[in-house]
Design a protein around this motif. Sequence first.
Motif, PDB file in Angstrom:
ATOM      1  N   THR A 108     -48.310  48.973  17.790  1.00  0.00           N
ATOM      2  CA  THR A 108     -47.995  48.912  19.220  1.00  0.00           C
ATOM      3  C   THR A 108     -46.511  49.123  19.471  1.00  0.00           C
ATOM      4  OG1 THR A 108     -49.840  47.362  19.568  1.00  0.00           O
ATOM      5  CG2 THR A 108     -48.172  47.497  21.294  1.00  0.00           C
ATOM      6  N   THR A 139     -45.197  52.716  21.067  1.00  0.00           N
ATOM      7  CA  THR A 139     -44.708  52.561  22.440  1.00  0.00           C
ATOM      8  C   THR A 139     -43.248  52.953  22.544  1.00  0.00           C
ATOM      9  OG1 THR A 139     -46.286  50.768  22.848  1.00  0.00           O
ATOM     10  CG2 THR A 139     -44.402  50.939  24.332  1.00  0.00           C
ATOM     11  N   THR A 187     -49.468  41.205  19.423  1.00  0.00           N
ATOM     12  CA  THR A 187     -48.950  41.730  20.686  1.00  0.00           C
ATOM     13  C   THR A 187     -47.672  41.006  21.097  1.00  0.00           C
ATOM     14  OG1 THR A 187     -51.203  42.265  21.392  1.00  0.00           O
ATOM     15  CG2 THR A 187     -49.520  42.162  23.099  1.00  0.00           C
ATOM     16  N   LEU A 199     -41.193  46.541  31.192  1.00  0.00           N
ATOM     17  CA  LEU A 199     -42.387  46.845  30.421  1.00  0.00           C
ATOM     18  C   LEU A 199     -42.803  48.285  30.705  1.00  0.00           C
ATOM     19  CD1 LEU A 199     -44.427  45.566  28.463  1.00  0.00           C
ATOM     20  CD2 LEU A 199     -45.871  45.059  30.431  1.00  0.00           C
ATOM     21  N   GLU A 226     -44.790  51.825  31.071  1.00  0.00           N
ATOM     22  CA  GLU A 226     -46.174  52.129  31.439  1.00  0.00           C
ATOM     23  C   GLU A 226     -46.975  52.666  30.260  1.00  0.00           C
ATOM     24  OE1 GLU A 226     -45.060  56.599  33.168  1.00  0.00           O
ATOM     25  OE2 GLU A 226     -45.822  55.025  34.504  1.00  0.00           O
ATOM     26  N   GLN A 227     -46.295  53.177  29.237  1.00  0.00           N
ATOM     27  CA  GLN A 227     -47.003  53.699  28.070  1.00  0.00           C
ATOM     28  C   GLN A 227     -47.595  52.591  27.201  1.00  0.00           C
ATOM     29  OE1 GLN A 227     -43.855  54.223  28.866  1.00  0.00           O
ATOM     30  NE2 GLN A 227     -43.257  56.368  28.726  1.00  0.00           N
ATOM     31  N   ALA A 228     -47.094  51.354  27.376  1.00  0.00           N
ATOM     32  CA  ALA A 228     -47.493  50.271  26.473  1.00  0.00           C
ATOM     33  C   ALA A 228     -48.971  49.946  26.589  1.00  0.00           C
ATOM     34  CB  ALA A 228     -46.653  49.021  26.762  1.00  0.00           C
ATOM     35  N   PHE A 229     -49.510  49.971  27.797  1.00  0.00           N
ATOM     36  CA  PHE A 229     -50.894  49.540  27.980  1.00  0.00           C
ATOM     37  C   PHE A 229     -51.866  50.484  27.283  1.00  0.00           C
ATOM     38  CE2 PHE A 229     -54.848  49.197  30.525  1.00  0.00           C
ATOM     39  CZ  PHE A 229     -55.136  47.869  30.247  1.00  0.00           C
ATOM     40  N   GLY A 230     -51.655  51.783  27.429  1.00  0.00           N
ATOM     41  CA  GLY A 230     -52.548  52.741  26.784  1.00  0.00           C
ATOM     42  C   GLY A 230     -52.492  52.652  25.274  1.00  0.00           C
ATOM     43  N   TRP A 284     -51.592  50.027  23.539  1.00  0.00           N
ATOM     44  CA  TRP A 284     -52.164  48.743  23.154  1.00  0.00           C
ATOM     45  C   TRP A 284     -53.686  48.784  23.147  1.00  0.00           C
ATOM     46  CZ3 TRP A 284     -55.111  45.051  25.848  1.00  0.00           C
ATOM     47  CH2 TRP A 284     -55.199  43.788  25.237  1.00  0.00           C
ATOM     48  N   LEU A 285     -54.287  49.443  24.124  1.00  0.00           N
ATOM     49  CA  LEU A 285     -55.741  49.537  24.174  1.00  0.00           C
ATOM     50  C   LEU A 285     -56.294  50.257  22.944  1.00  0.00           C
ATOM     51  CD1 LEU A 285     -56.586  50.343  27.910  1.00  0.00           C
ATOM     52  CD2 LEU A 285     -56.997  48.219  26.659  1.00  0.00           C
TER      53      LEU A 285
END
Length: 436
Positions: A280, A284, A374, A393, A395-399, A401-402
């Motif tokens: 992650t 990221t 995480t 934070l 915006e690339q982190a969520f994708g 992380w998923l």
Amino acid sequence: MFMLAMRSIRRRPGRFLATLLSAFLGAVIIMTFNAMHDTAGQPGVDEVSSHTLSTAAGVVGGYGTLLVFFAIASALTVNVRQRAAEMELLRCSGATPAQLKRMVVGEAVVVALVGAALAVGPAMVGGRVLLEVFQDSGQVARSVEFSFGPVALLTGFDVTLLAAAGAAFLAVRRAGSRSRRRGRARTVLAHAALGTGAVAVTSTFMFSATDAALMAPPAYGAILLSVGCALKAPRLLAAVLDRLPLDGAAGWLAVRNLRQRAGQLAGILMSLILFTAVATATLTMQAVESDAVAASGAVKSVDAKNLETLNFTVVGIIVVFVCVMLVNSLYAATSYRESEFGRQRLSGATPGQVLGVVGVEGLILTVVGVFFGTTAALAGIVPFTVVRTDGVLPEQAFGVWLVVVAVGAAATTGTVLATARRVLRTPAVRAVASAV
């Protein structure tokens, strides 16, 4: 004892399959990247190409060595733990602790030697593909020809054999040492890793947005924080279980099983935490860096391309090895519970109920590993994003992380349920009788 080790391998080859797979994959990665040293050392290779190839070989070769050691150590630790009755019988027959160590180390070295020999062919193919990747990205000149020479062969065999011998020695020593001493040493190392990681991520604010080394402190800090959390995995799992509000028979039994086996599950949690944090954080931060460079209209330098390639390569290696370690550890730990599952079924539990308990256990392990992984990743991502983009934070982190969580969850719960389903095919009476 060496002849006894050879007979053990011949009679029970399936027991050593996990070690063979770890040694094979490790040797492939080490030989593939160290072949870049052979390629860079050829006459006529320009300085830029030589620097790119040598950097890739040095960085990934170092990571590969550590991962080979931990992967083989994970497989051997489970192997030695499951052979406790055999080891005790050998002790009662007159075998000394030194002889038992020589037997286990001999088994590991022979298996690692076979794995390294099998890895030569795939490593040659992988080295050619890797060189083409560097050439297609413009990091290495088209005139450079691939070479698979003594550096790749010697490092591949030496590192794999040394890692296997060292991991086997530590596995036997750990099985016979006192848990109090191990716990004290692990606590010291965990605190050191957490403290050093906190200093590293905090030092990110001392850099400017244009510094070439900006990504190094938060990345290494996140890795060290994840190592600290991984070393404290048994305590973290116990703390979570004490506060987990699960109702129903499946939830109560799953929590009880995990509490009793917290020490044995430490390796699985360590793998999950490290995988989640490293993947992650690295992916990221690389995505943030690439978007920032693209937004500024600048062209990536050769060094920037090298860093991007190395980041993706290192994450890919970690994904492969962590998945191997997870699958090996979970398969061995679940298949070892055959008699336990048999007793539950003789007590009235249906196969579906047993699978339900195992599924809840896998889910709890996944949630705990992902949570602390995480947390360690965010500790590195947030300072890097603040300095690089003035955000908090990305915006690339969520994708990212998923995707990471999906891979970790699939490896954990999928392996547990598939192995448990296979074990449950054995009749309950036979499963209980085989353990007597």
